[in-house]
Each structure stands twice: as C-alpha cells, then as structure tokens.
Design a protein around this motif. Structure first.
Motif, PDB file in Angstrom:
ATOM      1  N   PHE A   7       0.723  -1.128   0.097  1.00 14.84           N
ATOM      2  CA  PHE A   7       0.084   0.130  -0.234  1.00 14.84           C
ATOM      3  C   PHE A   7       0.751   1.402  -0.033  1.00 14.84           C
ATOM      4  O   PHE A   7       0.524   2.235  -0.649  1.00 14.84           O
ATOM      5  CB  PHE A   7      -0.824  -0.089   1.035  1.00 14.84           C
ATOM      6  CG  PHE A   7      -2.206  -0.727   1.000  1.00 14.84           C
ATOM      7  CD1 PHE A   7      -3.085  -0.461  -0.055  1.00 14.84           C
ATOM      8  CD2 PHE A   7      -2.532  -1.867   1.600  1.00 14.84           C
ATOM      9  CE1 PHE A   7      -4.139  -1.057  -0.305  1.00 14.84           C
ATOM     10  CE2 PHE A   7      -3.739  -2.608   1.465  1.00 14.84           C
ATOM     11  CZ  PHE A   7      -4.491  -2.309   0.597  1.00 14.84           C
ATOM     12  N   GLU A   8       2.067   0.970   0.762  1.00 21.32           N
ATOM     13  CA  GLU A   8       2.887   2.464   0.761  1.00 21.32           C
ATOM     14  C   GLU A   8       3.318   2.782  -0.640  1.00 21.32           C
ATOM     15  O   GLU A   8       3.677   3.801  -1.025  1.00 21.32           O
ATOM     16  CB  GLU A   8       4.012   2.058   1.905  1.00 21.32           C
ATOM     17  CG  GLU A   8       3.539   2.505   3.251  1.00 21.32           C
ATOM     18  CD  GLU A   8       4.567   1.979   4.225  1.00 21.32           C
ATOM     19  OE1 GLU A   8       5.466   1.940   4.118  1.00 21.32           O
ATOM     20  OE2 GLU A   8       3.918   1.826   5.384  1.00 21.32           O
ATOM     21  N   ALA A   9       3.721   1.606  -1.443  1.00 22.90           N
ATOM     22  CA  ALA A   9       4.546   1.922  -2.648  1.00 22.90           C
ATOM     23  C   ALA A   9       3.730   1.809  -3.681  1.00 22.90           C
ATOM     24  O   ALA A   9       3.849   2.669  -4.737  1.00 22.90           O
ATOM     25  CB  ALA A   9       5.369   0.601  -2.875  1.00 22.90           C
ATOM     26  N   THR A  10       2.364   1.768  -3.368  1.00 24.06           N
ATOM     27  CA  THR A  10       1.421   1.969  -4.606  1.00 24.06           C
ATOM     28  C   THR A  10       0.115   2.668  -3.988  1.00 24.06           C
ATOM     29  O   THR A  10      -0.757   2.028  -3.468  1.00 24.06           O
ATOM     30  CB  THR A  10       0.689   0.663  -5.357  1.00 24.06           C
ATOM     31  OG1 THR A  10       2.025  -0.303  -5.305  1.00 24.06           O
ATOM     32  CG2 THR A  10      -0.178   0.775  -6.359  1.00 24.06           C
ATOM     33  N   PRO A  11       0.198   3.977  -4.163  1.00 25.33           N
ATOM     34  CA  PRO A  11      -0.607   4.790  -3.354  1.00 25.33           C
ATOM     35  C   PRO A  11      -2.220   4.829  -3.817  1.00 25.33           C
ATOM     36  O   PRO A  11      -2.946   4.917  -2.979  1.00 25.33           O
ATOM     37  CB  PRO A  11      -0.338   6.240  -3.678  1.00 25.33           C
ATOM     38  CG  PRO A  11       1.205   6.174  -4.055  1.00 25.33           C
ATOM     39  CD  PRO A  11       1.424   4.858  -4.531  1.00 25.33           C
ATOM     40  N   ASP A  12      -2.377   4.244  -4.911  1.00 28.84           N
ATOM     41  CA  ASP A  12      -3.825   4.077  -5.581  1.00 28.84           C
ATOM     42  C   ASP A  12      -4.218   2.750  -5.331  1.00 28.84           C
ATOM     43  O   ASP A  12      -5.310   2.385  -5.746  1.00 28.84           O
ATOM     44  CB  ASP A  12      -4.147   4.930  -6.866  1.00 28.84           C
ATOM     45  CG  ASP A  12      -2.947   4.172  -7.975  1.00 28.84           C
ATOM     46  OD1 ASP A  12      -2.074   3.360  -7.640  1.00 28.84           O
ATOM     47  OD2 ASP A  12      -3.383   4.402  -9.140  1.00 28.84           O
ATOM     48  N   LEU A  13      -3.544   1.997  -4.847  1.00 30.70           N
ATOM     49  CA  LEU A  13      -3.813   0.491  -4.740  1.00 30.70           C
ATOM     50  C   LEU A  13      -5.015   0.305  -3.814  1.00 30.70           C
ATOM     51  O   LEU A  13      -5.069   0.846  -2.720  1.00 30.70           O
ATOM     52  CB  LEU A  13      -2.585  -0.487  -4.453  1.00 30.70           C
ATOM     53  CG  LEU A  13      -3.091  -1.896  -3.936  1.00 30.70           C
ATOM     54  CD1 LEU A  13      -3.281  -2.821  -5.252  1.00 30.70           C
ATOM     55  CD2 LEU A  13      -1.732  -2.579  -2.992  1.00 30.70           C
ATOM     56  N   MET A  14      -5.992  -0.481  -4.323  1.00 31.61           N
ATOM     57  CA  MET A  14      -7.093  -1.012  -3.379  1.00 31.61           C
ATOM     58  C   MET A  14      -7.492  -2.354  -3.524  1.00 31.61           C
ATOM     59  O   MET A  14      -7.120  -2.796  -4.664  1.00 31.61           O
ATOM     60  CB  MET A  14      -8.489  -0.207  -4.147  1.00 31.61           C
ATOM     61  CG  MET A  14      -8.273   1.302  -3.668  1.00 31.61           C
ATOM     62  SD  MET A  14      -9.499   2.318  -2.833  1.00 31.61           S
ATOM     63  CE  MET A  14     -10.689   1.415  -2.254  1.00 31.61           C
ATOM     64  N   ILE A  15      -7.727  -2.794  -2.731  1.00 29.55           N
ATOM     65  CA  ILE A  15      -8.346  -4.521  -2.546  1.00 29.55           C
ATOM     66  C   ILE A  15      -9.869  -4.247  -2.152  1.00 29.55           C
ATOM     67  O   ILE A  15     -10.279  -3.757  -1.234  1.00 29.55           O
ATOM     68  CB  ILE A  15      -7.408  -5.176  -1.507  1.00 29.55           C
ATOM     69  CG1 ILE A  15      -6.050  -5.255  -1.905  1.00 29.55           C
ATOM     70  CG2 ILE A  15      -8.152  -6.580  -1.292  1.00 29.55           C
ATOM     71  CD1 ILE A  15      -5.458  -5.667  -0.777  1.00 29.55           C
ATOM     72  N   VAL A  16     -10.534  -5.251  -3.148  1.00 26.69           N
ATOM     73  CA  VAL A  16     -12.004  -5.315  -2.887  1.00 26.69           C
ATOM     74  C   VAL A  16     -12.329  -6.865  -2.657  1.00 26.69           C
ATOM     75  O   VAL A  16     -11.780  -7.830  -3.622  1.00 26.69           O
ATOM     76  CB  VAL A  16     -12.793  -4.910  -4.261  1.00 26.69           C
ATOM     77  CG1 VAL A  16     -14.072  -5.176  -3.831  1.00 26.69           C
ATOM     78  CG2 VAL A  16     -12.590  -3.244  -4.241  1.00 26.69           C
ATOM     79  N   TRP A  17     -12.714  -7.282  -1.527  1.00 26.96           N
ATOM     80  CA  TRP A  17     -12.955  -8.790  -1.469  1.00 26.96           C
ATOM     81  C   TRP A  17     -14.492  -8.915  -1.692  1.00 26.96           C
ATOM     82  O   TRP A  17     -15.340  -8.203  -1.054  1.00 26.96           O
ATOM     83  CB  TRP A  17     -12.652  -9.178   0.104  1.00 26.96           C
ATOM     84  CG  TRP A  17     -11.496  -9.713   0.092  1.00 26.96           C
ATOM     85  CD1 TRP A  17     -11.011 -10.896  -0.329  1.00 26.96           C
ATOM     86  CD2 TRP A  17     -10.385  -9.434   0.966  1.00 26.96           C
ATOM     87  NE1 TRP A  17      -9.690 -11.350   0.105  1.00 26.96           N
ATOM     88  CE2 TRP A  17      -9.240 -10.268   1.237  1.00 26.96           C
ATOM     89  CE3 TRP A  17     -10.268  -8.057   1.618  1.00 26.96           C
ATOM     90  CZ2 TRP A  17      -8.022 -10.022   1.515  1.00 26.96           C
ATOM     91  CZ3 TRP A  17      -9.001  -8.310   2.370  1.00 26.96           C
ATOM     92  CH2 TRP A  17      -7.953  -9.080   2.407  1.00 26.96           C
ATOM     93  N   VAL A  18     -14.885  -9.733  -2.608  1.00 32.11           N
ATOM     94  CA  VAL A  18     -16.295  -9.996  -2.703  1.00 32.11           C
ATOM     95  C   VAL A  18     -16.503 -11.434  -2.590  1.00 32.11           C
ATOM     96  O   VAL A  18     -15.916 -12.350  -2.696  1.00 32.11           O
ATOM     97  CB  VAL A  18     -16.598  -9.982  -4.330  1.00 32.11           C
ATOM     98  CG1 VAL A  18     -18.132 -10.228  -4.593  1.00 32.11           C
ATOM     99  CG2 VAL A  18     -16.252  -8.687  -5.038  1.00 32.11           C
ATOM    100  N   MET A  19     -17.432 -11.460  -1.445  1.00 33.00           N
ATOM    101  CA  MET A  19     -17.647 -12.741  -0.972  1.00 33.00           C
ATOM    102  C   MET A  19     -19.243 -13.083  -0.702  1.00 33.00           C
ATOM    103  O   MET A  19     -19.861 -12.067  -0.906  1.00 33.00           O
ATOM    104  CB  MET A  19     -17.106 -12.815   0.381  1.00 33.00           C
ATOM    105  CG  MET A  19     -15.638 -12.494   0.302  1.00 33.00           C
ATOM    106  SD  MET A  19     -14.981 -12.613   2.134  1.00 33.00           S
ATOM    107  CE  MET A  19     -14.939 -11.082   2.452  1.00 33.00           C
TER     108      MET A  19
END
Length: 109
Positions: A7-19
C-alpha cells in the motif's frame, strides 16, 4: 512484500473482497481496521452469488457449508477496470504465489 508495504509503494492500490454474505464477518473487518487499511480494503457481499456465477467460479457441487461460495479467485484490475490477471484456485490448500502478483503490479506502474 507485506500488505502495508504494498500500500505504501502503490498509493492508489485498493483491494476489494467479494464474498458470499456468510463469509463476511466482524472479525475480518476488525482485522482490516486494526491495520489502518479500512479505506483501501473493501468487503462487498454477493448474497445471491450473481457475480460469482457471472465469473464462472461457483463451486458446482458444494458441501452444505459452502453453498454460494466460489473457488478462491484473485482478479487484478488496472485503473480503467480492465482485468490484467486472473487466478482461480480449485483447491484452497494451495495459495497464490505473491511473486506472480508482484510481477503484474510492476508491469502496471
């Protein structure tokens, strides 16, 4: 690379978990909150498994407790929403190698 480092290295990184609705619990949310990542890790519910069906990853012969649960799947999308990486695990005992994701992320930058 650890999750926080990613997350620090990629400021626009997001994770979406669909369950499936049954898989989302307060413990998961607390874990993400404790990491201070609740704004970058989202949990979405697919209670009728429509997205899971659309992606073709619904288990065909699930055990009772697995009803509506997909095969563990990782999708990596770029900023425009185009799928750049797909990994479907039919056996959850074998995890995705983080290097595979690191390579794809490096190509996207």
């Amino acid at each position: 690379m650890e999750l926080r480092e990613a997350f620090e290295a990629t400021p626009d990184l997001m994770i979406v978990w669909v369950m499936s609705k049954a898989q989302i619990n307060e413990r998961s949310r607390l874990f993400v909150d404790e990491l201070g990542l609740s704004e970058r890790i989202l949990f979405l519910s697919d209670p009728k498994s429509q997205l899971i069906r659309d992606l073709g990853i619904l288990k065909q012969d699930p055990e009772i407790m697995e009803k509506g649960v997909p095969h563990p799947t990782t999708l990596l999308l770029d900023r425009s929403g185009t799928i750049q990486f797909v990994d479907v695990r039919e056996d959850f005992h074998f995890w995705l190698d983080p290097e595979a994701l690191s390579e794809v992320l490096a190509q996207l930058q």
